[in-house]
Enzyme design. Sequence first.
Site, PDB file in Angstrom:
ATOM      1  CE  LYS A 105      35.919 -12.679 -66.686  1.00 58.81           C
ATOM      2  NZ  LYS A 105      35.773 -13.468 -65.482  1.00 58.81           N
ATOM      3  CG  ASN A 214      39.515 -17.178 -58.572  1.00 62.81           C
ATOM      4  OD1 ASN A 214      39.874 -16.044 -58.813  1.00 62.81           O
ATOM      5  ND2 ASN A 214      40.121 -17.867 -57.632  1.00 62.81           N
ATOM      6  CB  SER A 215      35.147 -18.694 -55.550  1.00 62.17           C
ATOM      7  OG  SER A 215      35.163 -17.369 -55.986  1.00 62.17           O
TER       8      SER A 215
HETATM    9  C1  LIG Z   1      38.274 -14.956 -61.775  1.00 62.28           C
HETATM   10  C2  LIG Z   1      37.244 -14.273 -62.549  1.00 62.28           C
HETATM   11  O1  LIG Z   1      37.522 -13.885 -63.611  1.00 62.28           O
HETATM   12  C3  LIG Z   1      35.877 -14.006 -62.018  1.00 62.28           C
HETATM   13  O2  LIG Z   1      34.933 -13.921 -63.042  1.00 62.28           O
HETATM   14  C4  LIG Z   1      35.364 -14.873 -61.000  1.00 62.28           C
HETATM   15  O3  LIG Z   1      36.177 -14.853 -59.874  1.00 62.28           O
HETATM   16  C5  LIG Z   1      35.056 -16.291 -61.378  1.00 62.28           C
HETATM   17  O4  LIG Z   1      33.980 -16.664 -60.637  1.00 62.28           O
HETATM   18  P1  LIG Z   1      34.066 -17.695 -59.429  1.00 62.28           P
HETATM   19  O5  LIG Z   1      35.036 -17.116 -58.471  1.00 62.28           O
HETATM   20  O6  LIG Z   1      32.670 -17.775 -58.933  1.00 62.28           O
HETATM   21  O7  LIG Z   1      34.570 -18.987 -60.012  1.00 62.28           O
END
Ligand SMILES: CC(=O)[C@@H](O)[C@H](O)COP(=O)(O)O
Length: 263
Positions: A105, A214-215
């Site tokens: 990624k 993720n968050s």
């Molecule tokens: C985990 C990752 O690849 C990031 O692009 C990011 O952390 C994802 O975004 P959120 O944490 O807002 O879901």
Amino acid sequence: MNATTLEDDGWTVAGRRFRSRLVVGTGRYKSLEETAASIAASGAEMVTVAVRRVNLSDPNAPMLQDFVPPTQYTYLPNTAGCHTAQDAVRTLRLAREAGGWNLVKLEVLGPPPFLYPDMAATFEAASALLADNFEVMVYCADDPVAAKRLEEMGCVAIMPLGAPIGSGMGVVNPYMIRAIKAQAKVPVLVDAGIGTASEAAFAMELGCDAVLLNSAIAHAQDPVRMAAAMKHAVIAGRHAYLAGRMPRDYRADPSSPTTGTIR
Ligand SMILES: CC(=O)[C@@H](O)[C@H](O)COP(=O)(O)O
């Protein structure tokens, strides 16, 4: 539609087939135990790993691989924390040397407070990585022109932001996400900004192939429960998209037939 059709609804990226349409990050958790439990509850089969922030190679420190086995999950190394094309390319070359990972990624971030994708640097890095035979899933702006160009360059998945990373703002520009998906021949994932389950479902209802987040899980008060919620939200959103929503009309349409009414 029968039960078999309902279950057989996977997606494919770079020749790899996945049943789960949820991709989760591995950062921001309180512990590796919590990371592992949350990922298990999410049902995700692909996990993305910040090469610069997670221990993937020092055997003397706790390693993610011991808790989230690469034999069970597809690892997707990412370039979180990279603000230049050179940094991003170097980071992914190191990841490939360390773990053999070729599906990656790419994200190249602009400055705070928005950490918005730096698209000039993203194009530069994508070009170098594709020339080096990486399979690139690319984090990008919610810009249909940029998205199409990245696909034409050879990126294997297009991942427009829903909202800035970690913001929990949801999908702030659904029209452009839909536009990106309508023209894409490779998978489109909403990546970043999802804050709760209904927003993941909404991203899927727009027609996206999968959601990366993720968050929303790691920062929930109960990450394992939120992970389970995300699993079901993505499935629900996918089915709602395939089922086709009813048309909107501001006028009422009585749900009981009026013919045969006893007067
Ligand atoms: C985990 C990752 O690849 C990031 O692009 C990011 O952390 C994802 O975004 P959120 O944490 O807002 O879901």
